[in-house]
Enzyme design. Structure first.
Site, PDB file in Angstrom:
ATOM      1  N   LYS A 105       0.832  -1.204   0.000  1.00  0.00           N
ATOM      2  CA  LYS A 105       0.000   0.000   0.000  1.00  0.00           C
ATOM      3  C   LYS A 105       0.868   1.255   0.000  1.00  0.00           C
ATOM      4  O   LYS A 105       0.632   2.193  -0.762  1.00  0.00           O
ATOM      5  CB  LYS A 105      -0.921  -0.003   1.225  1.00  0.00           C
ATOM      6  CG  LYS A 105      -1.931   1.110   1.218  1.00  0.00           C
ATOM      7  CD  LYS A 105      -2.389   1.498   2.601  1.00  0.00           C
ATOM      8  CE  LYS A 105      -1.388   2.426   3.260  1.00  0.00           C
ATOM      9  NZ  LYS A 105      -1.783   2.904   4.570  1.00  0.00           N
ATOM     10  N   ASP A 123      -6.212   0.979   1.060  1.00  0.00           N
ATOM     11  CA  ASP A 123      -6.157   1.066   2.521  1.00  0.00           C
ATOM     12  C   ASP A 123      -7.499   0.602   3.075  1.00  0.00           C
ATOM     13  O   ASP A 123      -8.353   0.092   2.338  1.00  0.00           O
ATOM     14  CB  ASP A 123      -5.806   2.487   2.971  1.00  0.00           C
ATOM     15  CG  ASP A 123      -6.941   3.472   2.708  1.00  0.00           C
ATOM     16  OD1 ASP A 123      -7.976   3.076   2.126  1.00  0.00           O
ATOM     17  OD2 ASP A 123      -6.805   4.635   3.107  1.00  0.00           O
TER      18      ASP A 123
END
Ligand code: SF4
Length: 197
Positions: A105, A123
């Site tokens: 991420k 996320d």
């Protein structure tokens, strides 16, 4: 709905963004911005960061939570940047993902925001909203990332990431999504009761 969607983290270089994104795990962007102001005033390059001891860095970032691991990740990534990339944050997704302490991420965010690359960082907000809407369903962030990349035109990936985050923060809350006020309700799998939580 979100013409103002943009990263809320404050940064002036890819390195500052990388550090801010590591700090933002399980922490608000506002808190991260408060913490990075004095930190970056003292060290905003990997070399300067490595001059801090783990304990010194932990004192700066304490209020972000998980400060012990975050300090370790920041120092590991800084070491890799210095030793493998000549002190510059690498600009390709593949290289970013090789940095110690940098998860998928974080690498995606830095690639998309600092280098204007095409990537969708998943996320907690993106994961939840994509699953609820039915835009991309999956049990892992990687599955959702693949689904979003397939569903959204490439040139919109970076913006779509921010749109989904804004929607998750402002309307599609984790505990009580405000479906009654949500303009997307007619399109939403969760609102139509198809079982996606
Ligand atoms: S209708 Fe409800 S669940 Fe669906 S996107 Fe809107 S707030 Fe989220």
């Amino acid at each position: 709905m979100y013409p103002d969607a943009a990263p809320a983290l404050e940064f002036r270089s890819p390195y500052e963004l990388l550090v801010a994104v590591i700090l933002s795990a399980q922490c608000t962007d506002e808190r991260v911005n408060k913490v990075t102001k004095p930190l970056f005033a003292r060290c905003n390059t990997p070399e300067a960061m490595l001059a801090l001891s783990q304990e010194e860095l932990e004192r700066y970032i304490f209020s972000c939570g998980f400060y012990h691991n975050k300090a370790k990740h920041i120092l590991s990534a800084s070491r890799d940047i210095v030793e493998k990339f000549g002190g510059e944050v690498p600009s390709t997704l593949e290289e970013l993902r090789t940095l110690a302490g940098v998860g998928r991420k974080t690498a995606n965010v830095v690639y998309a925001v600092a280098f204007h690359g095409d990537a969708i960082a998943v996320d907690t907000h993106v994961f939840r909203v994509a699953n609820r809407l039915g835009l991309a369903r999956g049990r892992t962030p990687e599955q959702v990332e693949r689904g979003l990349c397939a569903a959204i035109p490439r040139e919109l990936w970076s913006e779509a990431h921010h749109w989904l985050i804004f929607h998750g923060r402002r309307v599609c809350h984790s505990q009580r999504p405000a479906c009654g006020e949500c303009p997307l309700a007619p399109l939403c799998g969760y609102a139509s009761g198809d079982g996606n939580k």
